[in-house]
Design an enzyme around this catalytic site. Structure first.
Site, mmCIF file in Angstrom:
data_model
loop_
_atom_site.group_PDB
_atom_site.id
_atom_site.type_symbol
_atom_site.label_atom_id
_atom_site.label_comp_id
_atom_site.label_asym_id
_atom_site.label_seq_id
_atom_site.Cartn_x
_atom_site.Cartn_y
_atom_site.Cartn_z
ATOM 1 N N PRO A 16 1.692 -16.637 12.062
ATOM 2 C CA PRO A 16 1.683 -18.056 11.691
ATOM 3 C C PRO A 16 3.107 -18.552 11.499
ATOM 4 O O PRO A 16 3.897 -17.908 10.803
ATOM 5 C CB PRO A 16 0.917 -18.053 10.356
ATOM 6 N N CYS A 102 5.707 -16.713 2.938
ATOM 7 C CA CYS A 102 6.601 -17.790 3.384
ATOM 8 C C CYS A 102 7.805 -17.909 2.445
ATOM 9 O O CYS A 102 7.642 -18.027 1.231
ATOM 10 C CB CYS A 102 5.852 -19.120 3.429
ATOM 11 N N HIS A 171 5.805 -8.405 6.495
ATOM 12 C CA HIS A 171 7.112 -8.661 7.111
ATOM 13 C C HIS A 171 8.137 -7.809 6.378
ATOM 14 O O HIS A 171 8.189 -7.835 5.144
ATOM 15 C CB HIS A 171 7.465 -10.150 6.989
ATOM 16 N N GLY A 203 8.208 -8.440 12.019
ATOM 17 C CA GLY A 203 9.648 -8.508 11.778
ATOM 18 C C GLY A 203 10.456 -7.878 12.890
ATOM 19 O O GLY A 203 10.324 -6.688 13.173
ATOM 20 N N ASP A 204 11.265 -8.696 13.560
ATOM 21 C CA ASP A 204 12.188 -8.239 14.604
ATOM 22 C C ASP A 204 11.496 -7.649 15.829
ATOM 23 O O ASP A 204 11.980 -6.672 16.421
ATOM 24 C CB ASP A 204 13.191 -7.221 14.040
ATOM 25 N N GLY A 226 6.271 -13.159 15.790
ATOM 26 C CA GLY A 226 6.558 -14.523 15.372
ATOM 27 C C GLY A 226 7.661 -15.143 16.191
ATOM 28 O O GLY A 226 7.442 -15.664 17.285
#
Length: 323
Positions: A16, A102, A171, A203-204, A226
């Site tokens: 998201p 977030c 994350h 993440g990454d 993402g």
């Protein structure tokens, strides 16, 4: 992969992203065979008070499914009430996700998003109340921790599992890190080892090889992509080919990227109207053209236009000039 009673055909998910994963972008990713789609995060308080803009974020098409609708908030009672009275009556999504990751200031200042990582007890209360209220599987997305002094993802993950969640996405950065530095895949590995419910690593992941490496290193059940998908919906199909067949398809050509950008604009116009669409496409143009010759000029020029046809003409003229 199975989330509660929902079968997911593969283990690659679209993360998201506020202002990015709207209906138009999600449809493009679905064409690239992404296994699970997450909506932009939706405010539980916004739903509680009947905010129309909040409800706009929940437009979902049948062809996207399975879809995870992501909500955020920090009041367990309001969140449970919204789920019972509004979301349980929606039959166009499959999974309910709670955002606890977030990092943006406007979310964190209200105690929402990754601010919850500072209060594991409240996390447990929120998850248990939402699970009790929901008629769909409930999942949660977290971060590594609040800052380097409070890295508590393993503790929080156990609480979330004990509170009845069906999946956890993590994350590998703290809130303090935002998106700087390098994501810590070690914490994803630790979380996976600590709980029994499925874990998505995030993440990454900017290439199919990154996805493969994360899965092998962490043993997580799936990957959530993402920022690596911005201007690059092909990453899902290319990743799946690598994971399932050991084949790494070539990257899209510059012309394919421009054509996808135009298709993206057309979808935005269809679902949001031309006035909003030409503003929304500007950031995407930057992502689609990243690394192309003289792309900064095309980004600058596109910001001057408020007309779909002019932007399409500009993009076509640009790709002709650099090929």
């Amino acid at each position: 992969m199975k989330i509660g009673n929902i079968d997911i055909k593969n283990n690659v998910a679209l993360a998201p992203m506020a202002g990015v994963t709207d209906l138009s972008f999600r449809l493009l990713c679905k064409e690239q065979n992404v296994g699970l789609i997450y909506t932009e995060m939706v405010s539980a308080k916004g739903l509680y008070y009947g905010d129309k803009k909040t409800e706009e974020l929940m437009k979902i098409k049948q062809e996207e499914r399975p879809v995870s609708l992501q909500i955020f908030g920090s009041d367990p009672n309001i969140m449970a009430k919204v789920v019972k009275e509004k979301l349980n009556y929606k039959d166009d999504f499959d999974i309910l996700d709670i955002n606890m990751g977030c990092p943006t200031p406007k979310i964190v200042k209200n105690g929402d998003g990754s601010a919850l990582m500072k209060n594991p007890k409240l996390i447990g209360k929120i998850v248990s109340e939402v699970v009790k209220a929901s008629n769909k599987p409930v999942t949660v997305k977290i971060r590594k921790g609040w800052d380097h002094n409070k890295i508590n993802a393993v503790e929080v993950a156990k609480i979330i599992e004990d509170s009845g969640a069906s999946l956890l996405a993590i994350h590998g950065r703290t809130r303090e890190e935002f998106y700087s530095g390098k994501a810590d895949w070690g914490i994803i590995k630790n979380v996976k080892e600590a709980i029994e419910i499925p874990v998505l690593g995030n993440g990454d992941i900017f290439s199919p090889l990154d996805a493969k490496e994360m899965l092998e290193y962490t043993n997580c059940d799936g990957v959530m992509i993402g920022r690596g998908a911005r201007g690059n919906p092909w990453i899902f199909n290319r990743t799946l080919k690598l994971l399932s067949e050991g084949i790494l398809p070539s990257e899209p050509t510059n012309r394919e990227k421009i054509n996808m950008c135009i298709k993206h604009l057309e979808l935005l116009v269809h679902y949001k109207g031309e006035q909003i669409a030409v503003k929304d496409i500007r950031k995407h143009i930057g992502w689609y053209t990243k690394g192309m010759h003289n792309s900064s000029a095309i980004r600058g020029q596109s910001n001057k236009f408020n007309n779909k046809e002019k932007i399409i003409y500009l993009l076509n003229e640009y790709i002709d000039s650099i090929e």
